[in-house]
Design a protein around this motif. Sequence first.
Motif, PDB file in Angstrom:
ATOM      1  N   LEU A 128       1.042  -1.150   0.001  1.00  0.00           N
ATOM      2  CA  LEU A 128      -0.124   0.140  -0.029  1.00  0.00           C
ATOM      3  C   LEU A 128       1.052   1.154  -0.081  1.00  0.00           C
ATOM      4  O   LEU A 128       1.805   1.370   0.782  1.00  0.00           O
ATOM      5  CB  LEU A 128      -0.977   0.029   1.094  1.00  0.00           C
ATOM      6  N   THR A 129       0.659   2.264  -1.130  1.00  0.00           N
ATOM      7  CA  THR A 129       1.608   3.598  -1.011  1.00  0.00           C
ATOM      8  C   THR A 129       0.448   4.557  -0.843  1.00  0.00           C
ATOM      9  O   THR A 129      -0.484   4.489  -1.564  1.00  0.00           O
ATOM     10  CB  THR A 129       2.143   3.347  -2.415  1.00  0.00           C
ATOM     11  N   VAL A 130       0.830   5.692  -0.359  1.00  0.00           N
ATOM     12  CA  VAL A 130       0.074   6.783  -0.095  1.00  0.00           C
ATOM     13  C   VAL A 130       1.046   8.087  -0.477  1.00  0.00           C
ATOM     14  O   VAL A 130       1.847   8.198   0.233  1.00  0.00           O
ATOM     15  CB  VAL A 130      -0.614   6.897   1.350  1.00  0.00           C
ATOM     16  N   GLY A 131       0.769   8.848  -1.442  1.00  0.00           N
ATOM     17  CA  GLY A 131       1.518   9.670  -1.839  1.00  0.00           C
ATOM     18  C   GLY A 131       0.799  11.230  -2.022  1.00  0.00           C
ATOM     19  O   GLY A 131      -0.395  11.023  -2.185  1.00  0.00           O
ATOM     20  N   ASP A 132       1.593  12.071  -1.876  1.00  0.00           N
ATOM     21  CA  ASP A 132       0.706  13.337  -1.962  1.00  0.00           C
ATOM     22  C   ASP A 132       1.625  14.442  -2.522  1.00  0.00           C
ATOM     23  O   ASP A 132       2.844  14.309  -2.522  1.00  0.00           O
ATOM     24  CB  ASP A 132       0.176  13.808  -0.384  1.00  0.00           C
ATOM     25  N   THR A 133       0.970  15.500  -2.715  1.00  0.00           N
ATOM     26  CA  THR A 133       1.723  16.756  -3.272  1.00  0.00           C
ATOM     27  C   THR A 133       1.780  17.961  -2.205  1.00  0.00           C
ATOM     28  O   THR A 133       1.800  19.033  -2.562  1.00  0.00           O
ATOM     29  CB  THR A 133       1.447  17.376  -4.594  1.00  0.00           C
ATOM     30  N   GLY A 134       1.892  17.614  -0.991  1.00  0.00           N
ATOM     31  CA  GLY A 134       1.978  18.590   0.064  1.00  0.00           C
ATOM     32  C   GLY A 134       3.340  19.304   0.196  1.00  0.00           C
ATOM     33  O   GLY A 134       4.336  19.227  -0.765  1.00  0.00           O
ATOM     34  N   THR A 135       3.601  19.821   1.402  1.00  0.00           N
ATOM     35  CA  THR A 135       4.716  20.505   1.667  1.00  0.00           C
ATOM     36  C   THR A 135       5.915  19.642   1.851  1.00  0.00           C
ATOM     37  O   THR A 135       7.113  20.151   1.681  1.00  0.00           O
ATOM     38  CB  THR A 135       4.625  21.350   2.902  1.00  0.00           C
ATOM     39  N   GLY A 136       5.904  18.340   2.070  1.00  0.00           N
ATOM     40  CA  GLY A 136       6.960  17.633   2.456  1.00  0.00           C
ATOM     41  C   GLY A 136       7.519  17.556   3.580  1.00  0.00           C
ATOM     42  O   GLY A 136       7.135  18.502   4.504  1.00  0.00           O
ATOM     43  N   ILE A 137       8.674  16.875   3.811  1.00  0.00           N
ATOM     44  CA  ILE A 137       9.346  16.627   5.264  1.00  0.00           C
ATOM     45  C   ILE A 137      10.675  16.936   4.935  1.00  0.00           C
ATOM     46  O   ILE A 137      11.264  16.221   3.958  1.00  0.00           O
ATOM     47  CB  ILE A 137       9.105  15.190   5.917  1.00  0.00           C
ATOM     48  N   ALA A 138      11.366  17.506   5.708  1.00  0.00           N
ATOM     49  CA  ALA A 138      12.830  17.624   5.697  1.00  0.00           C
ATOM     50  C   ALA A 138      13.676  16.413   5.925  1.00  0.00           C
ATOM     51  O   ALA A 138      13.153  15.560   6.770  1.00  0.00           O
ATOM     52  CB  ALA A 138      13.532  18.841   6.656  1.00  0.00           C
ATOM     53  N   GLN A 139      14.613  16.156   5.262  1.00  0.00           N
ATOM     54  CA  GLN A 139      15.394  14.889   5.338  1.00  0.00           C
ATOM     55  C   GLN A 139      15.994  14.627   6.666  1.00  0.00           C
ATOM     56  O   GLN A 139      15.920  13.744   7.191  1.00  0.00           O
ATOM     57  CB  GLN A 139      16.800  14.986   4.363  1.00  0.00           C
ATOM     58  N   GLU A 140      16.123  15.549   7.675  1.00  0.00           N
ATOM     59  CA  GLU A 140      16.710  15.599   9.267  1.00  0.00           C
ATOM     60  C   GLU A 140      15.521  15.218   9.896  1.00  0.00           C
ATOM     61  O   GLU A 140      15.738  14.522  10.834  1.00  0.00           O
ATOM     62  CB  GLU A 140      17.403  16.783   9.595  1.00  0.00           C
ATOM     63  N   HIS A 141      14.334  15.435   9.466  1.00  0.00           N
ATOM     64  CA  HIS A 141      13.214  14.787  10.115  1.00  0.00           C
ATOM     65  C   HIS A 141      12.601  13.493   9.790  1.00  0.00           C
ATOM     66  O   HIS A 141      11.843  12.848  10.554  1.00  0.00           O
ATOM     67  CB  HIS A 141      12.087  15.686  10.085  1.00  0.00           C
ATOM     68  N   LEU A 142      13.045  12.822   8.741  1.00  0.00           N
ATOM     69  CA  LEU A 142      12.521  11.654   8.333  1.00  0.00           C
ATOM     70  C   LEU A 142      12.673  10.670   9.283  1.00  0.00           C
ATOM     71  O   LEU A 142      12.015   9.508   9.498  1.00  0.00           O
ATOM     72  CB  LEU A 142      13.211  11.269   7.009  1.00  0.00           C
ATOM     73  N   VAL A 182       6.773  -0.085   7.483  1.00  0.00           N
ATOM     74  CA  VAL A 182       6.335   1.023   6.797  1.00  0.00           C
ATOM     75  C   VAL A 182       7.601   2.015   6.609  1.00  0.00           C
ATOM     76  O   VAL A 182       8.454   2.037   7.494  1.00  0.00           O
ATOM     77  CB  VAL A 182       5.344   1.678   7.790  1.00  0.00           C
ATOM     78  N   MET A 183       8.005   2.903   5.504  1.00  0.00           N
ATOM     79  CA  MET A 183       8.675   3.582   5.396  1.00  0.00           C
ATOM     80  C   MET A 183       8.278   4.777   4.747  1.00  0.00           C
ATOM     81  O   MET A 183       7.220   4.683   4.127  1.00  0.00           O
ATOM     82  CB  MET A 183       9.879   3.045   4.654  1.00  0.00           C
ATOM     83  N   ALA A 184       9.242   5.945   4.704  1.00  0.00           N
ATOM     84  CA  ALA A 184       8.665   7.029   3.903  1.00  0.00           C
ATOM     85  C   ALA A 184       9.735   7.627   3.180  1.00  0.00           C
ATOM     86  O   ALA A 184      10.987   7.548   3.609  1.00  0.00           O
ATOM     87  CB  ALA A 184       8.213   8.373   5.244  1.00  0.00           C
ATOM     88  N   GLU A 185       9.446   8.437   2.068  1.00  0.00           N
ATOM     89  CA  GLU A 185      10.078   9.272   1.372  1.00  0.00           C
ATOM     90  C   GLU A 185       9.592  10.570   1.075  1.00  0.00           C
ATOM     91  O   GLU A 185       8.329  10.748   0.945  1.00  0.00           O
ATOM     92  CB  GLU A 185      10.448   8.409  -0.131  1.00  0.00           C
ATOM     93  N   SER A 186      10.367  11.516   1.162  1.00  0.00           N
ATOM     94  CA  SER A 186       9.840  12.922   1.067  1.00  0.00           C
ATOM     95  C   SER A 186      10.923  13.784   0.793  1.00  0.00           C
ATOM     96  O   SER A 186      12.238  13.749   0.792  1.00  0.00           O
ATOM     97  CB  SER A 186       9.318  13.160   2.754  1.00  0.00           C
ATOM     98  N   GLU A 187      10.384  15.040   0.295  1.00  0.00           N
ATOM     99  CA  GLU A 187      11.282  16.181  -0.300  1.00  0.00           C
ATOM    100  C   GLU A 187      10.400  17.314  -0.147  1.00  0.00           C
ATOM    101  O   GLU A 187       9.429  17.468  -0.375  1.00  0.00           O
ATOM    102  CB  GLU A 187      11.581  15.895  -1.635  1.00  0.00           C
ATOM    103  N   LEU A 188      11.168  18.344   0.647  1.00  0.00           N
ATOM    104  CA  LEU A 188      10.471  19.667   1.071  1.00  0.00           C
ATOM    105  C   LEU A 188       9.999  20.206  -0.410  1.00  0.00           C
ATOM    106  O   LEU A 188      10.717  20.354  -1.296  1.00  0.00           O
ATOM    107  CB  LEU A 188      11.428  20.674   1.609  1.00  0.00           C
ATOM    108  N   GLY A 189       8.760  20.617  -0.378  1.00  0.00           N
ATOM    109  CA  GLY A 189       7.931  21.414  -1.581  1.00  0.00           C
ATOM    110  C   GLY A 189       7.564  20.541  -2.633  1.00  0.00           C
ATOM    111  O   GLY A 189       6.693  20.884  -3.401  1.00  0.00           O
ATOM    112  N   LYS A 190       7.797  18.957  -2.302  1.00  0.00           N
ATOM    113  CA  LYS A 190       7.157  18.214  -3.671  1.00  0.00           C
ATOM    114  C   LYS A 190       6.478  17.115  -3.034  1.00  0.00           C
ATOM    115  O   LYS A 190       5.859  16.314  -3.924  1.00  0.00           O
ATOM    116  CB  LYS A 190       8.516  17.536  -4.137  1.00  0.00           C
ATOM    117  N   GLY A 191       6.352  16.980  -1.749  1.00  0.00           N
ATOM    118  CA  GLY A 191       5.135  15.812  -1.330  1.00  0.00           C
ATOM    119  C   GLY A 191       5.976  14.882  -0.440  1.00  0.00           C
ATOM    120  O   GLY A 191       7.191  14.674  -0.438  1.00  0.00           O
TER     121      GLY A 191
END
Length: 399
Positions: free
Chosen positions: A328-342, A377-386
């Motif tokens: 199951l994957t859930v992706g969004d186009t939100g503000t994203g999460i900083a790498q140091e907070h992942l 569960v794992m997360a991938e994120s980038e600030l400004g891209k979701g």
Amino acid sequence: MDAESLVWPEKVEAALYQAARDGELKQFYYPEEEPYLFIFSMPFNEVSSTLRGNVAVIKSLKMMNEKLSKTKIYILLSFITFILFTSLLCLLLGHIYISLPLQRLRQAMRAFRYSTDPPKPLPVYGKDELASVTQEFNRMTAELFSAYRRLDVETEHRQKLQRALQDADKLITLGHLSAGFAHEIGSPLQIVNGRARALAKCNDDYDEVRRIANILVDQTDRITRIVQRLLDFTPRSSAEPVSCDAIAAIAEVIDMLGFEARRQEVAMTFVHPESLPLISINKDSIQQVVLNLLTNALAAIVNTGAITIELSQASIIYAEQTIPSLKLTVGDTGTGIAQEHLAQIFEHFFTTRSRQGGTGLGLAVVKTLVTEMGGSVMAESELGKGSLFIIQLPWRKFL
């Protein structure tokens, strides 16, 4: 000389005749190895005279030998007596000056081992090595007793601190538990609120009213179950897995949040196979996971955006074995999460949206539920891209 001594050995007579002929003074013992005769020969005229002779004195050494033997025995007995006396004296002195002090030291050590009272110092006699050892022992026992007392006090303080920490840990656990239940109750309450607002606007569409009413009933039942767990004051317990259509269970959550998504002008897309076999899973848990992820995604999107939910069959490698899984994957186009907070987003009470009312419990609950179901569960994120959350659950077919 006695009669026996008149019978001289031939060697003695020959020696005396030779001494008389030579006219010289001569003395010797017979026999040489173990003599019992002493012979002294002295000429009584000059050598130049025609008539030669000598005077021989023969002394028996029998009595002297007997006296020597007695003297040897006496010396031997005296030596043995001296050795025995010296040994006894050494034993006595050793017992008095060594054994007794050592016994006192040993008794003092045993008494110190089991005593709870301050040790009494041992008496010190003299200035020898044992006296120094006794002084050091007295000093050592005093310091050890003082150290034991300090250790007892520190142990008592540590125990009090441990009890205080245990109480604090209980309070923290209680806070986590209460916050978790509050978060679980808050999510369905938001849905109930949104559906109630939608229901207030439905005047003529009976089917829509009925559908929204059923959603309200489901969510209120869910709140009742959560409150019942809170009243029982038991940790979150995993319900028994039941036959579940994963596509339908996730679609229900998407439908519940559809009103809020349309209000925020967020497009939600659900990508899935046409059908999946029934699996054995906790339906409430999987719905709670999807609900928390979608709620976070909606909160992360400013103005407009999109959320994509994708469900598929996959596989995971565990213990060198390939196991079928539900991905199951859930992706969004939100503000994203900083790498140091992942690395911290799944921790309790960690949030980057505290000003917007974030509690930091949604992803922590997701992590807990997924772990209880044996998944990851794992997360991938980038600030400004979701952000993108990937969940894999072991595939357990319903029998």
